[in-house]
Design a protein around this motif. Structure first.
Motif: not given
Ligand SMILES: NC(=O)C1=CN([C@@H]2O[C@H](COP(=O)(O)OP(=O)(O)OC[C@H]3O[C@@H](n4cnc5c(N)ncnc54)[C@H](OP(=O)(O)O)[C@@H]3O)[C@@H](O)[C@H]2O)C=CC1
Ligand SMILES: O=C(O)C1=N[C@H](C(=O)O)C[C@H](O)C1
Length: 257
Positions: A73-75, A80-82, A89-99, A103-106
């Motif tokens: 969902n977040l991806h 979409q620029g939203i 819940t469920g945000f590990t450090e690895q998941r946060l890195e992916r987010v 975001l770096d690309r938007k």
């Protein structure tokens, strides 16, 4: 001026809700609908077409779904620029890195991810982090309704990490504990050296105790959410703030200062 007129007069934030038919989603839809500076433009749940939200012009998506689906969902939102406000819940450090990578690309997009949107719960975590350096023992007991999918709670895991960091900074070693673990799980989960116990019972909503101990005294810091409306002021605060905070904001703390 009626509520409807007031809603029309001011510039409104167009909000979509993911997990709209869930326990939290239903409350978020009601809170957004009642906010004079917001318009509820999309309600998306399992099986619904995500593009309904972008077609409806959502500027901020709020996600209260499940750890299994929240990353997709977040991806999608970021692509979409939203901007997004995430309580799932469920945000590990690895998941946060992916987010962060998405975001770096938007660069214009903001995301707020908070383990707990209850103002009292945020303060409970801050107080616990502050107390941590003064006590040799600490245990966390979280209590929730039995339909909760994850254990321990995101709030408990986050609190444990805050406490562990404060203990490490103060040079504290492991909490004393001579127990031989005769029944697996009897001493709870170990998160960065902090024991966390998860209780599930009908009648509970969301509760947490942090129990500190040292020679001759204990300190208990406790927070109780008796109703999911307790999370709504924090959710609305994040919806109002997120578009002006490009990148990733973790926790509600930064928005409360
Ligand atoms: N940060 C905070 O302050 C809080 C966080 N939470 C967290 O929020 C999350 C949701 O909690 P809660 O509302 O109790 O859970 P619910 O199970 O009641 O709600 C989740 C909803 O998401 C739906 N869903 C599943 N997959 C998708 C998808 N791909 N797209 C859109 N919707 C989907 C579910 O549908 P279906 O049932 O059909 O699968 C359900 O309606 C949990 O992770 C919980 O821990 C909860 C309270 C406060
Ligand atoms: O599932 C819940 O209910 C809750 N989830 C969040 C968590 O796991 O910490 C926040 C709150 O405890 C309610």
């Amino acid at each position: 001026m009626t509520d409807e007129q007031e809603k029309g007069a001011a510039e409104q934030i167009r909000v979509g809700v993911l997990g709209a038919r869930g326990r939290m989603g239903v409350e978020v839809c009601k809170a957004v609908d009642a906010a004079t500076d917001m318009e509820l433009v999309a309600m998306v749940d399992q099986g619904d077409w995500l593009f309904n939200a972008s077609d409806a012009g959502a500027e901020v998506m709020v996600d209260f779904t499940t750890p299994d689906v929240v990353m997709d969902n977040l991806h999608w939102c970021i692509d979409q620029g939203i901007s997004a406000v995430v309580g799932t819940t469920g945000f590990t450090e690895q998941r946060l890195e992916r987010v962060r990578g998405w975001l770096d690309r938007k660069p214009g997009v903001g995301v707020v991810i908070a383990p707990n949107f209850g103002i009292g719960a945020v303060l409970m975590m801050q107080f616990a982090a502050r107390a941590a350096r003064h006590f040799e023992s600490v245990e966390i007991i979280e209590q929730h309704h039995p339909r909760k999918l994850d254990a321990p709670s995101g709030t408990a895991a986050h609190t444990a990490r805050l406490i562990a960091a404060a203990r490490a900074e103060a040079g504290l070693g492991p909490a004393p504990d001579a127990t031989k673990d005769e029944v697996a799980g009897a001493r709870g989960a170990d998160i960065d050296g902090v024991r966390v116990h998860a209780v599930r019972a009908t009648g509970l909503v969301a509760h947490q105790e942090v129990l500190f101990g040292t020679t001759g005294e204990t300190l208990t810091i406790r927070h109780d959410s008796y109703d999911r409306v307790s999370f709504m002021p924090g959710v609305l605060l994040a919806v109002r703030a997120v578009r002006n905070r490009p990148g990733l904001t973790l926790g509600l703390d930064a928005l409360l200062d």
